[in-house]
Design a protein around this motif. Sequence first.
Motif, PDB file in Angstrom:
ATOM      1  N   MET A  33       0.832  -1.205   0.000  1.00  0.00           N
ATOM      2  CA  MET A  33       0.000   0.000   0.000  1.00  0.00           C
ATOM      3  C   MET A  33       0.867   1.257   0.000  1.00  0.00           C
ATOM      4  O   MET A  33       0.525   2.266  -0.608  1.00  0.00           O
ATOM      5  CB  MET A  33      -0.921  -0.039   1.215  1.00  0.00           C
ATOM      6  N   ASN A  34       2.020   1.181   0.675  1.00  0.00           N
ATOM      7  CA  ASN A  34       2.930   2.333   0.678  1.00  0.00           C
ATOM      8  C   ASN A  34       3.381   2.687  -0.734  1.00  0.00           C
ATOM      9  O   ASN A  34       3.623   3.850  -1.050  1.00  0.00           O
ATOM     10  CB  ASN A  34       4.153   2.052   1.558  1.00  0.00           C
TER      11      ASN A  34
ATOM     12  N   ILE B 230      -7.981   5.115  -0.215  1.00  0.00           N
ATOM     13  CA  ILE B 230      -6.947   4.387   0.540  1.00  0.00           C
ATOM     14  C   ILE B 230      -7.538   3.126   1.164  1.00  0.00           C
ATOM     15  O   ILE B 230      -6.946   2.036   1.073  1.00  0.00           O
ATOM     16  CB  ILE B 230      -6.319   5.299   1.621  1.00  0.00           C
TER      17      ILE B 230
ATOM     18  N   PHE C 132      -8.067   0.511  -1.617  1.00  0.00           N
ATOM     19  CA  PHE C 132      -6.800  -0.089  -2.066  1.00  0.00           C
ATOM     20  C   PHE C 132      -6.228  -1.026  -0.997  1.00  0.00           C
ATOM     21  O   PHE C 132      -5.672  -2.081  -1.334  1.00  0.00           O
ATOM     22  CB  PHE C 132      -5.780   0.998  -2.436  1.00  0.00           C
ATOM     23  N   GLU C 133      -6.373  -0.656   0.265  1.00  0.00           N
ATOM     24  CA  GLU C 133      -5.874  -1.520   1.345  1.00  0.00           C
ATOM     25  C   GLU C 133      -6.635  -2.848   1.402  1.00  0.00           C
ATOM     26  O   GLU C 133      -6.059  -3.889   1.695  1.00  0.00           O
ATOM     27  CB  GLU C 133      -5.980  -0.803   2.694  1.00  0.00           C
TER      28      GLU C 133
ATOM     29  N   GLU D  39      -5.853  -6.507  -1.132  1.00  0.00           N
ATOM     30  CA  GLU D  39      -4.999  -7.677  -0.899  1.00  0.00           C
ATOM     31  C   GLU D  39      -5.747  -8.810  -0.207  1.00  0.00           C
ATOM     32  O   GLU D  39      -5.723  -9.959  -0.671  1.00  0.00           O
ATOM     33  CB  GLU D  39      -3.766  -7.281  -0.086  1.00  0.00           C
TER      34      GLU D  39
ATOM     35  N   TYR E  94       0.457  -5.620  -5.318  1.00  0.00           N
ATOM     36  CA  TYR E  94       0.470  -4.168  -5.521  1.00  0.00           C
ATOM     37  C   TYR E  94       1.434  -3.762  -6.625  1.00  0.00           C
ATOM     38  O   TYR E  94       1.100  -2.914  -7.458  1.00  0.00           O
ATOM     39  CB  TYR E  94       0.772  -3.439  -4.209  1.00  0.00           C
TER      40      TYR E  94
END
Length: 209
Positions: free
Chosen positions: A1-2, A16, A19-20, A23, A45
């Motif tokens: 995520m970073n 955010i 997207f998190e 996974e 990612y």
Amino acid sequence: MNLILKYFPNLTEDQINKFEKLESLYQDWNLKINVVSRKDIDELYIRHVLHSLGIAKVIEFKPGSKLLDVGTGGGFPGIPLAIMFPDCSFHLVDSIAKKLKVVDEVVAGLGLTNVKTTHSRVENIDGKYEFIISRAVAAMPTFVHWVKGKIAKDQKHDIKNGILYLKGGDLSEELKDYRTTTIYNLSDYYTEDFYETKKVVHLPMKYKG
């Protein structure tokens, strides 16, 4: 995520969160219906999400735009782009039903309201779209043949309506008959080795009424 935040620092809290969630959703559903290799799941990612978002480095889709994702597989590039552009409509198409089952579950898990899926060959899809997006499902001449007649007339963007294609390697032979293509090297936007040979190819296509 970073990684996502490194290249897209202006995401909203909702983006955010979505997207998190990707996974765990893919890991869960991939155990039930295998559509992504184990290695790719471990590097989801970098190999899938950020790769899909390479298109967002080339163009910012205007609100109300309609996009067709051909041969979406597990939902790439459509799902990451649908998170990035919540005011656009994404139509994800694949001829393999089990892949779309995973896509549907991920879309439901994320609460995405701007994605629809169709189990079909793209030749049988009706509709007009500003852009047709895809990730290397066929050589360009074949792909162009599949999607003829599906481009919208009205131009909303700085680049012309047409195909946005994620491809890798040497494309000179494949694209030699297409003089109007623009090739964007993803290594100009991302520093990871994975993107050294990865590209976004833009091929303008004319509207056919």
